[in-house]
Design a protein around this motif. Structure first.
Motif, PDB file in Angstrom:
ATOM      1  N   TYR A   5       0.869  -1.162   0.000  1.00 23.47           N
ATOM      2  CA  TYR A   5       0.000   0.000   0.000  1.00 23.47           C
ATOM      3  C   TYR A   5       0.913   1.220   0.000  1.00 23.47           C
ATOM      4  O   TYR A   5       1.522   1.548   1.007  1.00 23.47           O
ATOM      5  N   LEU A   6       1.043   1.873  -1.137  1.00 21.79           N
ATOM      6  CA  LEU A   6       2.037   2.930  -1.281  1.00 21.79           C
ATOM      7  C   LEU A   6       1.727   4.103  -0.370  1.00 21.79           C
ATOM      8  O   LEU A   6       0.579   4.431  -0.108  1.00 21.79           O
ATOM      9  N   ARG A 164      -8.371  -2.917  11.282  1.00 27.96           N
ATOM     10  CA  ARG A 164      -7.790  -3.481  10.082  1.00 27.96           C
ATOM     11  C   ARG A 164      -8.316  -4.881   9.748  1.00 27.96           C
ATOM     12  O   ARG A 164      -8.011  -5.407   8.676  1.00 27.96           O
ATOM     13  N   LYS A 165      -9.075  -5.478  10.650  1.00 25.23           N
ATOM     14  CA  LYS A 165      -9.436  -6.878  10.466  1.00 25.23           C
ATOM     15  C   LYS A 165     -10.171  -7.135   9.146  1.00 25.23           C
ATOM     16  O   LYS A 165      -9.952  -8.146   8.494  1.00 25.23           O
ATOM     17  N   SER A 166     -11.039  -6.223   8.758  1.00 23.47           N
ATOM     18  CA  SER A 166     -11.875  -6.498   7.595  1.00 23.47           C
ATOM     19  C   SER A 166     -11.129  -6.362   6.276  1.00 23.47           C
ATOM     20  O   SER A 166     -11.600  -6.847   5.253  1.00 23.47           O
ATOM     21  N   VAL A 167      -9.977  -5.702   6.277  1.00 25.54           N
ATOM     22  CA  VAL A 167      -9.252  -5.525   5.016  1.00 25.54           C
ATOM     23  C   VAL A 167      -7.855  -6.110   5.061  1.00 25.54           C
ATOM     24  O   VAL A 167      -7.114  -6.015   4.105  1.00 25.54           O
ATOM     25  N   SER A 168      -7.465  -6.712   6.173  1.00 27.28           N
ATOM     26  CA  SER A 168      -6.111  -7.233   6.306  1.00 27.28           C
ATOM     27  C   SER A 168      -6.141  -8.735   6.515  1.00 27.28           C
ATOM     28  O   SER A 168      -6.987  -9.261   7.221  1.00 27.28           O
ATOM     29  N   PHE A 512      -1.126  10.534   5.179  1.00 23.36           N
ATOM     30  CA  PHE A 512      -0.984   9.787   3.926  1.00 23.36           C
ATOM     31  C   PHE A 512      -1.566   8.399   4.097  1.00 23.36           C
ATOM     32  O   PHE A 512      -1.904   7.966   5.182  1.00 23.36           O
ATOM     33  N   PHE A 513      -1.699   7.696   2.995  1.00 25.89           N
ATOM     34  CA  PHE A 513      -2.197   6.333   3.045  1.00 25.89           C
ATOM     35  C   PHE A 513      -1.184   5.409   3.709  1.00 25.89           C
ATOM     36  O   PHE A 513       0.018   5.690   3.755  1.00 25.89           O
ATOM     37  N   THR A 514      -1.674   4.288   4.186  1.00 21.62           N
ATOM     38  CA  THR A 514      -0.823   3.315   4.877  1.00 21.62           C
ATOM     39  C   THR A 514       0.105   2.607   3.901  1.00 21.62           C
ATOM     40  O   THR A 514      -0.273   2.299   2.779  1.00 21.62           O
ATOM     41  N   ILE A 515       1.329   2.349   4.364  1.00 21.23           N
ATOM     42  CA  ILE A 515       2.242   1.500   3.615  1.00 21.23           C
ATOM     43  C   ILE A 515       2.297   0.138   4.285  1.00 21.23           C
ATOM     44  O   ILE A 515       2.279   0.030   5.495  1.00 21.23           O
ATOM     45  N   GLU A 516       2.311  -0.905   3.483  1.00 21.07           N
ATOM     46  CA  GLU A 516       2.579  -2.256   3.964  1.00 21.07           C
ATOM     47  C   GLU A 516       3.697  -2.804   3.086  1.00 21.07           C
ATOM     48  O   GLU A 516       3.525  -2.968   1.890  1.00 21.07           O
ATOM     49  N   ARG A 517       4.847  -3.064   3.717  1.00 22.00           N
ATOM     50  CA  ARG A 517       5.989  -3.488   2.924  1.00 22.00           C
ATOM     51  C   ARG A 517       6.696  -4.660   3.578  1.00 22.00           C
ATOM     52  O   ARG A 517       6.987  -4.636   4.768  1.00 22.00           O
ATOM     53  N   GLU A 518       6.986  -5.680   2.776  1.00 20.76           N
ATOM     54  CA  GLU A 518       7.672  -6.854   3.293  1.00 20.76           C
ATOM     55  C   GLU A 518       9.174  -6.582   3.370  1.00 20.76           C
ATOM     56  O   GLU A 518       9.774  -6.014   2.472  1.00 20.76           O
ATOM     57  N   GLU A 564      -7.381   0.255  -0.565  1.00 26.42           N
ATOM     58  CA  GLU A 564      -6.491   1.197   0.105  1.00 26.42           C
ATOM     59  C   GLU A 564      -7.282   2.337   0.737  1.00 26.42           C
ATOM     60  O   GLU A 564      -6.983   2.778   1.854  1.00 26.42           O
ATOM     61  N   VAL A 565      -8.284   2.811   0.030  1.00 31.00           N
ATOM     62  CA  VAL A 565      -9.114   3.895   0.565  1.00 31.00           C
ATOM     63  C   VAL A 565      -9.870   3.412   1.796  1.00 31.00           C
ATOM     64  O   VAL A 565      -9.947   4.114   2.815  1.00 31.00           O
ATOM     65  N   ALA A 566     -10.436   2.195   1.714  1.00 25.01           N
ATOM     66  CA  ALA A 566     -11.146   1.637   2.871  1.00 25.01           C
ATOM     67  C   ALA A 566     -10.201   1.486   4.055  1.00 25.01           C
ATOM     68  O   ALA A 566     -10.556   1.793   5.201  1.00 25.01           O
ATOM     69  N   LEU A 567      -8.974   1.032   3.785  1.00 27.38           N
ATOM     70  CA  LEU A 567      -7.987   0.853   4.850  1.00 27.38           C
ATOM     71  C   LEU A 567      -7.631   2.186   5.484  1.00 27.38           C
ATOM     72  O   LEU A 567      -7.506   2.297   6.709  1.00 27.38           O
ATOM     73  N   PHE A 568      -7.476   3.222   4.670  1.00 26.25           N
ATOM     74  CA  PHE A 568      -7.174   4.542   5.212  1.00 26.25           C
ATOM     75  C   PHE A 568      -8.288   5.008   6.142  1.00 26.25           C
ATOM     76  O   PHE A 568      -8.039   5.548   7.228  1.00 26.25           O
ATOM     77  N   LEU A 569      -9.529   4.814   5.744  1.00 31.56           N
ATOM     78  CA  LEU A 569     -10.653   5.234   6.585  1.00 31.56           C
ATOM     79  C   LEU A 569     -10.727   4.420   7.869  1.00 31.56           C
ATOM     80  O   LEU A 569     -11.128   4.930   8.921  1.00 31.56           O
ATOM     81  N   LEU A 570     -10.331   3.154   7.797  1.00 31.56           N
ATOM     82  CA  LEU A 570     -10.280   2.339   9.012  1.00 31.56           C
ATOM     83  C   LEU A 570      -9.196   2.834   9.956  1.00 31.56           C
ATOM     84  O   LEU A 570      -9.398   2.915  11.170  1.00 31.56           O
TER      85      LEU A 570
END
Length: 659
Positions: A5-6, A164-168, A512-518, A564-570
């Protein structure tokens, strides 16, 4: 989940009115700093104190007068080596009688550019002073604000997980503060757990047998065995280990045949409580109970023994006279004849002017855990810390974090041989005397192998100023939980992790939007992270949201961005979103108006369902072709006018949690 998620909105969609052309598009890996070091804990720059266990107080009037004379003449370069040599000779009493000299030495070292060594001395001042040192605290905090950890409160940590449960796809935490239950704990105090080398026998102390000496509560040793993954009901050790006197705080040798424990108020004791040893007999009973002797025990309280990995050293707690504080950590070791030597103080880095108790030496590594109320950065009353022995010196203790340490008190920390689970006693802040045994999977901060440092800085790609937010790291292989932290004031963050392991790093911010990076810690790695903050006054258009002609169905290639938008709102539960649909000027005006409304509604419904959002947080409007961005002279003009705009509405005031 291996999806990114950039961070920056400008990295994943183009703001309306071509504002994106004002900014340089910076790839995620090409900007500012996460670095990974695959090295053991480095030895900190510290002064050694060889006189600690040799003399109680060091004083040399001539040398001190020479130092003071040079100070008055401001010949600081000459003062420094003389003062350092003087402080190097300190005994235990000097640390609370002469703390101004330690403080002054730190100042001189800092002026010479030796900042790390200076800070180690400032820490000694804060641990051992017995006067008002608010100025020192203020100065040290200003030095350390960009080095210390700002942990996210535990209750908000769990709120983040729920959001985050519903989108992660990440599993929720295993949980902390898990009580071991009624088969182990009693209505009375239960504490002092220790586990055998096979991880299937747990020994602990309990006051459930109330008929003790002089009618007082009696402390006895109990044990429980693990069968099929469950701990059986606890049983008493029985005689001769348990007696009318108080017994507790035991530890076992690796082969299980030698038991070290404390016994109090016994006629053969030297003080209030002494350390004893017992041997398992051929028939499985315990016998040959012996006091460890006056070289180990004192006329005061001596208890809570723990064996080192090679079983030639015992660390224990004692409140004997001549220590740094109310109680200190001491140690004794065997000579070549197998005799326990005179106990020595573990030193001013571990011990403070307050109380240090319940040491635990890891069965495989040079790591000492203990409970303290005098170390820096406490969460509650007593917290548990860990310290590594490097180059023969104990390093600055580290608080093992809020997933273990709560607002109450934590003691008697113990880990199984595989470093999978922890066992300890804790009390709630409301009742500091109601100790129970707790056990749960070992969090990362407490893990002995968490020594690989990942560090980074989060900055705005336009202004180069630091950004705020929350950093979380998830162990993708072992399920080890890791405390979330706020980004420091200068935009930096760091974690100590286990090498050769895969992690997911999450960065959440109101900007900003969330980043998820491995991240794979298998080799030295350097990452670069930079982002551009959201301009909430400007609507935004996502590149990949393209509906089929005259249709309003959500397509599969739209879903990752809408997620990503849903995650940001969460992650930001007080923010709202406005969606507006627009068409080009071709075709019937009324049809275009209805189509744009349908498309905006379809996106709204998807985001609300994906994030399980309450009514009212997302609004949808259709404007047809009434608000074109360009006069439609070309196909490119018409494509730009066919768009869905997103406007994030920021709350008037946002607290540090982004709520």
């Amino acid at each position: 989940m291996n999806k990114l998620y950039l961070l920056g909105l400008f990295l994943i969609f183009v703001p309306v009115l071509c504002l994106a052309q004002q900014y340089k598009h910076i790839p995620l890996q090409d900007a500012a700093g996460i670095k990974v070091h695959r090295k053991a804990p480095k030895q900190e720059l510290q002064i050694t104190f060889p006189n600690l266990n040799q003399l109680p107080y060091y004083q040399d009037g001539k040398k001190l007068a020479a130092i003071q004379k040079l100070e008055k003449k401001r010949r600081y370069n000459e003062v420094l080596p003389l003062l350092e040599a003087y402080v190097n000779n300190f005994g235990i009493e000097n640390f609370y009688k002469d703390t101004p000299l330690i403080w002054r030495l730190g100042q001189l070292l800092e002026k010479q550019g030796q900042a790390e060594k200076a800070k180690s001395l400032y820490r000694l001042v804060l641990k051992h002073h017995r006067s008002d040192v608010r100025r020192v605290y203020s100065y040290y905090d200003s030095l350390e604000q960009n080095n210390k950890d700002f942990y996210v409160p535990l209750n908000y940590y769990y709120e983040m997980v729920e959001y985050r449960k519903s989108v992660s796809t990440f599993q929720p935490p295993k949980g902390v503060y898990l009580n071991m239950g009624n088969s182990i704990n009693s209505p009375y105090e239960d504490y002092g757990p220790t586990i055998n080398s096979e991880d299937d026998v747990l020994i602990f102390t309990s006051q459930r047998n109330t008929q003790g000496l002089n009618g007082r509560a009696n402390e006895d040793l109990f044990y429980t065995q693990q069968q099929n993954g469950y701990w059986e009901e606890a049983k008493s050790f029985g005689k001769p280990i348990n007696s009318i006197y108080n017994e507790g705080s035991a530890c076992l040798s690796r082969d299980g045949n030698t038991l070290y424990f404390a016994r109090c108020e016994s006629p053969d004791g030297f003080g209030n409580c002494d350390l004893y040893v017992a041997t398992k007999q051929a028939d499985g009973t315990w016998g040959n109970i012996q006091n460890l002797g006056k070289d180990v025990n004192s006329t005061s309280w001596d208890s809570q023994p723990t064996l080192t990995a090679n079983e030639d050293t015992i660390y224990f707690a004692s409140d004997r006279l001549g220590g740094f504080g109310l109680s200190d950590i001491y140690y004794t070791y065997k000579n070549k004849k197998g005799e326990w030597q005179k106990a020595e103080n573990a030193g001013p880095v571990i011990n403070t002017r307050e109380s240090e108790v319940s040491p635990f030496f890891h069965p495989m590594y040079q790591v000492l855990y203990f409970s303290s109320r005098g170390q820096l950065y406490n969460f509650g009353d007593f917290d548990i810390y860990k310290t590594y022995r490097v180059g023969g010196q104990w390093q600055e203790p580290r608080n093992i974090g809020p997933l273990v340490n709560g607002r109450g008190s934590e003691y008697y920390f113990s880990i199984d041989s595989k470093s999978k689970n922890l066992y300890y006693a804790r009390s709630e802040a409301s009742d500091l005397h109601n100790l129970d045994l707790f056990s749960f999977p070992l969090p990362m901060e407490a893990h002995p192998l968490a020594v690989t440092k990942i560090e980074g800085t989060l900055i705005d790609s336009v202004t180069n100023k630091p950004l705020s937010g929350i950093i979380s790291v998830i162990d993708l292989e072992n399920g080890i939980e890791i405390s979330s932290k706020y980004i420091r004031p200068d935009g930096s963050f760091e974690f100590d992790l286990i090498d050769n392991t895969k992690y997911m790093m999450l960065i959440q911010s109101p900007d900003f939007f969330t980043i998820e990076r491995e991240i794979s810690l298998q080799q030295d790695t350097a990452f670069q992270i930079m982002t551009t903050i959201i301009d909430y006054s400007v609507p935004m258009v996502f590149k990949n949201i393209e509906f089929d002609q005259n249709q309003s169905d959500i397509k599969e290639d739209m879903k990752p961005i809408l997620d990503e938008v849903a995650l940001f709102l969460l992650d930001h539960p007080t923010y709202r979103l406005e969606i507006s649909g627009h068409t080009d000027g071709a075709g019937d005006l009324q049809f275009n108006l209805e189509l744009s409304q349908d498309r905006a509604e379809a996106i709204k419904d998807y985001i609300e369902e994906k994030g399980n959002l309450p009514e009212g947080r997302v609004e949808a409007y259709g404007f047809g072709s009434s608000k074109p961005l360009r006069e439609e002279k070309t196909q490119e003009d018409r494509q730009i006018n066919r768009r869905v705009e997103f406007r994030l509405i920021k709350p008037e005031k946002v607290d540090r949690k982004g709520r």
